[in-house]
Design a protein around this motif. Structure first.
Motif, PDB file in Angstrom:
ATOM      1  N   TYR A 159       0.831  -1.195   0.000  1.00  0.00           N
ATOM      2  CA  TYR A 159       0.000   0.000   0.000  1.00  0.00           C
ATOM      3  C   TYR A 159       0.867   1.247   0.000  1.00  0.00           C
ATOM      4  CZ  TYR A 159       0.613   1.112   5.024  1.00  0.00           C
ATOM      5  OH  TYR A 159       1.120   1.478   6.242  1.00  0.00           O
ATOM      6  N   LYS A 200      -6.343   2.226   3.265  1.00  0.00           N
ATOM      7  CA  LYS A 200      -7.572   2.968   2.996  1.00  0.00           C
ATOM      8  C   LYS A 200      -8.761   2.011   2.990  1.00  0.00           C
ATOM      9  CE  LYS A 200      -9.276   6.623  -0.068  1.00  0.00           C
ATOM     10  NZ  LYS A 200      -9.033   7.335  -1.342  1.00  0.00           N
ATOM     11  N   LEU A 201      -8.987   1.396   4.134  1.00  0.00           N
ATOM     12  CA  LEU A 201     -10.080   0.446   4.319  1.00  0.00           C
ATOM     13  C   LEU A 201     -10.827   0.812   5.591  1.00  0.00           C
ATOM     14  CD1 LEU A 201      -8.232  -2.927   3.613  1.00  0.00           C
ATOM     15  CD2 LEU A 201      -9.881  -1.819   2.117  1.00  0.00           C
ATOM     16  N   GLU A 213     -13.367  -3.613  -1.669  1.00  0.00           N
ATOM     17  CA  GLU A 213     -14.215  -3.380  -0.502  1.00  0.00           C
ATOM     18  C   GLU A 213     -15.447  -2.569  -0.889  1.00  0.00           C
ATOM     19  OE1 GLU A 213     -13.523  -1.793   4.041  1.00  0.00           O
ATOM     20  OE2 GLU A 213     -13.088  -0.419   2.385  1.00  0.00           O
ATOM     21  N   ASP A 246      -9.034  -1.915  -1.691  1.00  0.00           N
ATOM     22  CA  ASP A 246      -9.997  -0.919  -1.211  1.00  0.00           C
ATOM     23  C   ASP A 246     -11.131  -0.707  -2.215  1.00  0.00           C
ATOM     24  OD1 ASP A 246      -8.499   1.846  -2.523  1.00  0.00           O
ATOM     25  OD2 ASP A 246      -7.207   0.198  -1.903  1.00  0.00           O
ATOM     26  N   SER A 260      -9.595  -3.071   7.848  1.00  0.00           N
ATOM     27  CA  SER A 260      -8.159  -2.802   7.729  1.00  0.00           C
ATOM     28  C   SER A 260      -7.355  -3.739   8.623  1.00  0.00           C
ATOM     29  CB  SER A 260      -7.862  -1.344   8.083  1.00  0.00           C
ATOM     30  OG  SER A 260      -6.483  -1.081   8.033  1.00  0.00           O
ATOM     31  N   ALA A 278      -3.203  -1.600  -2.225  1.00  0.00           N
ATOM     32  CA  ALA A 278      -4.176  -0.716  -1.582  1.00  0.00           C
ATOM     33  C   ALA A 278      -3.644   0.701  -1.559  1.00  0.00           C
ATOM     34  CB  ALA A 278      -4.481  -1.194  -0.154  1.00  0.00           C
TER      35      ALA A 278
END
Length: 369
Positions: free
Chosen positions: A17, A160-161, A85, A82, A170, A138
């Motif tokens: 990430y 960024k979750l 998600e 993300d 996350s 991510a």
């Protein structure tokens, strides 16, 4: 009971990430024989093997199932988790007829999100157990963080979750991973006056942080230095000699389909159509990195893409959808799919596709030929 000693070579679960544009996808493309599932469509200008951009959560799960069955690669890259998600949240809202994850009330929506994403990670674990590395990319975000035993708060980079504090996606992804690598630009602050009161930023080299720091999340289980250049060669040794990695090159799959003359393709599809009449089967054995022309069923292009992609992948006709829908009493037989309510399409047909397709299979088995 068996006791083993020493290191065990196995496929790895990796999270990469960092800020946008840092080169996460480029780094992931250097892993052994990667195939990408590009959830955000950001790899169009990269020369790599990829599956079709998933248009729904159900389609994404079917793509992973196809990878498990066909083993087309040594590394599966989900780019990015993300954005995946987001599809998961959309799926949960549609199947429960909610406009937002907040509409569940009292954090119930985030519990459903955690449960669904947990099942998703379990499916990826099955891929790893087969000897295929899994890489999740991510984006990074900066959050205010306050330790319970310290005064004050400070900013730190995180996945960024789970944008709400009640969401644990996350933490779930970080716990699942063997390696969490944080990619960032290394910036130096240089004084521009003799008193050291004015500074300017210099540098900007891309680096990877591999260990936890107050300012970011990172971890590894291979004794990597705390900071390494953003170069795959520094971690390549971790992914060598993983047992059970017998695959065919993903690029060969693409070239095989793209290099066949159109007449040969038509003949092959005609043969498959004759075979499907004798014994209807799900068309999961064919790589879905091909286009809709590899399917024997012609579909109305006005059918919502999320449903059309699932129909193409499983060789389902509009009539079969209409039969199942009419048997359940939702719409009269013969009602075009384009006349179905969009909420019904996304929440029922797409959201519960495994059950819908199961009914179609039962119908196919009842045919007298």
């Amino acid at each position: 009971m068996n006791i083993t000693r020493g290191k065990v070579a196995k496929a790895q679960k990796v999270v990469i990430y960092g800020p946008e544009g840092i080169g996460k996808s480029t780094l992931a493309s250097q892993f052994p024989e990667p195939v990408f599932i590009d959830t955000e469509g950001s790899t169009a200008n990269m020369d790599l093997a990829r599956l079709d951009k998933p248009s729904s959560w159900s389609f994404l799960l079917q793509q992973i199932d196809w990878v498990k069955q066909n083993r087309p690669c040594k590394t599966l890259v989900i780019d990015t988790i993300d954005w995946a998600e987001r599809m998961c949240i959309e799926h949960i809202c549609q199947t429960n007829q909610k406009r937002s994850i907040e509409d569940f009330g009292y954090g119930a929506g985030y519990i459903k999100l955690e449960e669904e994403l947990g099942r998703f990670l379990n499916v990826l674990q099955d891929v790893v157990d087969m000897g295929i590395n899994v890489v999740l990319t991510a984006h990074a975000q900066i959050r205010k963080f306050e330790q319970p035993d310290e005064m004050g708060a400070y900013d730190r980079y995180e996945l960024k979750l789970g944008k709400k504090t009640s969401a644990r996606t996350s933490a779930l992804v970080k716990e699942w991973a063997d390696m969490v690598l944080f990619a960032n630009y290394k910036i130096y602050s240089v004084a521009t006056d003799k008193d050291g009161k004015k500074h300017k930023a210099q540098g900007g080299a891309r680096v990877i942080y591999t260990q936890h720091h107050p300012a970011w999340d990172a971890k590894n289980r291979h004794g990597l230095p705390e900071e390494i250049p953003m170069d795959y060669s520094y971690i390549a040794h971790i992914f060598n000699d993983v047992p059970g990695q017998t695959t065919q090159q993903p690029t060969q799959v693409v070239e095989t389909w793209s290099s066949v003359p159109s007449e040969s393709v038509e003949q092959q599809l005609a043969q498959e159509s004759e075979q499907s009449i004798e014994q209807p089967t799900i068309a999961t054995s064919q790589p879905d990195i091909t286009t809709e022309t590899s399917n024997t069923v012609e579909l109305n292009p006005m059918i919502p893409k999320s449903l059309r992609d699932l129909m193409v992948q499983n060789n389902v006709s509009e009539e079969e959808i209409q039969i199942v829908v009419s048997k359940r009493g939702y719409y009269p037989m013969g009602t075009p799919i384009t006349n179905y309510d969009p909420g019904f399409v996304e929440g029922v047909l797409v959201g519960a596709w495994p059950q819908v397709y199961g009914m179609i299979e039962e119908f196919r088995k009842s045919l007298p030929f």
